[in-house]
Design a protein around this motif. Structure first.
Motif, PDB file in Angstrom:
ATOM      1  N   PRO A 116      40.720  46.217  57.696  1.00  0.00           N
ATOM      2  CA  PRO A 116      41.999  45.869  57.091  1.00  0.00           C
ATOM      3  C   PRO A 116      41.976  45.900  55.567  1.00  0.00           C
ATOM      4  N   ASP A 117      40.798  45.771  54.964  1.00  0.00           N
ATOM      5  CA  ASP A 117      40.692  45.791  53.509  1.00  0.00           C
ATOM      6  C   ASP A 117      40.228  47.142  52.998  1.00  0.00           C
ATOM      7  N   LYS A 118      40.511  48.187  53.746  1.00  0.00           N
ATOM      8  CA  LYS A 118      40.128  49.550  53.359  1.00  0.00           C
ATOM      9  C   LYS A 118      41.367  50.243  52.803  1.00  0.00           C
ATOM     10  N   ARG A 119      41.226  50.801  51.605  1.00  0.00           N
ATOM     11  CA  ARG A 119      42.343  51.478  50.967  1.00  0.00           C
ATOM     12  C   ARG A 119      41.906  52.841  50.444  1.00  0.00           C
ATOM     13  N   CYS A 120      42.798  53.793  50.477  1.00  0.00           N
ATOM     14  CA  CYS A 120      42.523  55.116  49.931  1.00  0.00           C
ATOM     15  C   CYS A 120      42.869  55.094  48.440  1.00  0.00           C
ATOM     16  N   VAL A 121      41.918  55.522  47.605  1.00  0.00           N
ATOM     17  CA  VAL A 121      42.134  55.509  46.155  1.00  0.00           C
ATOM     18  C   VAL A 121      41.803  56.865  45.546  1.00  0.00           C
ATOM     19  N   GLU A 122      42.354  57.087  44.360  1.00  0.00           N
ATOM     20  CA  GLU A 122      41.977  58.252  43.554  1.00  0.00           C
ATOM     21  C   GLU A 122      40.705  57.877  42.819  1.00  0.00           C
ATOM     22  N   ARG A 123      39.637  58.590  43.095  1.00  0.00           N
ATOM     23  CA  ARG A 123      38.335  58.245  42.541  1.00  0.00           C
ATOM     24  C   ARG A 123      38.310  58.280  41.008  1.00  0.00           C
ATOM     25  N   ASP A 124      39.053  59.163  40.398  1.00  0.00           N
ATOM     26  CA  ASP A 124      39.031  59.315  38.937  1.00  0.00           C
ATOM     27  C   ASP A 124      40.156  58.554  38.232  1.00  0.00           C
ATOM     28  N   SER A 125      40.789  57.610  38.927  1.00  0.00           N
ATOM     29  CA  SER A 125      41.931  56.913  38.341  1.00  0.00           C
ATOM     30  C   SER A 125      41.585  55.542  37.778  1.00  0.00           C
ATOM     31  N   TYR A 126      40.298  55.229  37.657  1.00  0.00           N
ATOM     32  CA  TYR A 126      39.893  53.892  37.218  1.00  0.00           C
ATOM     33  C   TYR A 126      40.384  53.583  35.801  1.00  0.00           C
ATOM     34  N   THR A 127      40.974  52.407  35.655  1.00  0.00           N
ATOM     35  CA  THR A 127      41.403  51.895  34.361  1.00  0.00           C
ATOM     36  C   THR A 127      40.815  50.507  34.203  1.00  0.00           C
ATOM     37  N   SER A 128      40.150  50.250  33.094  1.00  0.00           N
ATOM     38  CA  SER A 128      39.531  48.958  32.856  1.00  0.00           C
ATOM     39  C   SER A 128      40.565  47.841  32.946  1.00  0.00           C
ATOM     40  N   GLY A 129      40.253  46.829  33.713  1.00  0.00           N
ATOM     41  CA  GLY A 129      41.148  45.697  33.881  1.00  0.00           C
ATOM     42  C   GLY A 129      42.162  45.867  34.988  1.00  0.00           C
ATOM     43  N   LYS A 130      42.419  47.104  35.382  1.00  0.00           N
ATOM     44  CA  LYS A 130      43.411  47.360  36.435  1.00  0.00           C
ATOM     45  C   LYS A 130      42.776  47.877  37.717  1.00  0.00           C
ATOM     46  N   GLY A 131      41.713  48.647  37.599  1.00  0.00           N
ATOM     47  CA  GLY A 131      41.044  49.186  38.777  1.00  0.00           C
ATOM     48  C   GLY A 131      41.487  50.592  39.123  1.00  0.00           C
ATOM     49  N   TYR A 132      41.425  50.906  40.431  1.00  0.00           N
ATOM     50  CA  TYR A 132      41.733  52.245  40.927  1.00  0.00           C
ATOM     51  C   TYR A 132      43.149  52.324  41.478  1.00  0.00           C
ATOM     52  N   LYS A 133      43.762  53.497  41.370  1.00  0.00           N
ATOM     53  CA  LYS A 133      45.103  53.719  41.898  1.00  0.00           C
ATOM     54  C   LYS A 133      45.034  53.926  43.407  1.00  0.00           C
ATOM     55  N   VAL A 134      45.791  53.126  44.157  1.00  0.00           N
ATOM     56  CA  VAL A 134      45.859  53.240  45.609  1.00  0.00           C
ATOM     57  C   VAL A 134      46.877  54.320  45.962  1.00  0.00           C
ATOM     58  N   VAL A 135      46.494  55.206  46.886  1.00  0.00           N
ATOM     59  CA  VAL A 135      47.377  56.273  47.345  1.00  0.00           C
ATOM     60  C   VAL A 135      47.506  56.192  48.864  1.00  0.00           C
TER      61      VAL A 135
END
Length: 91
Positions: free
Chosen positions: A15-34
């Motif tokens: 349930p805590d598995k999310r698809c993310v853009e691997r290269d979308s990391y932003t400090s303080g915000k994390g990864y973009k969920v798609v």
């Protein structure tokens, strides 16, 4: 007995598995969920499953790319290898 096994198997989902853009990391915000379809389609590069962490809006952070780490802050135990892999320091 068969019904119990089927129920337990269904509960083994992530349930805590999310698809993310691997290269979308932003400090303080994390990864973009798609949308999950990007991780389910093996031909789509640049997307991967991210386990655990905390989600805020369309971003997730403090999790892990490794399912075995438990995803509760990305501090799971890794066995049988050298080095810590790719990561970031807190701050």
């Amino acid at each position: 007995m068969g019904l119990l096994a089927a129920t337990l198997a269904a509960c083994d989902s992530d349930p805590d598995k999310r698809c993310v853009e691997r290269d979308s990391y932003t400090s303080g915000k994390g990864y973009k969920v798609v949308d999950d379809k990007y991780c389910k389609d093996g031909s789509t590069s640049g997307h991967t499953w991210y386990y655990g962490g905390s989600k805020s809006g369309s971003r997730v952070k403090s999790g892990s790319f490794s399912k075995s780490s438990g995803g509760s802050g990305g501090s799971g135990v890794s066995r049988g290898g050298f080095g810590g892999g790719k990561g970031s320091s807190g701050g």
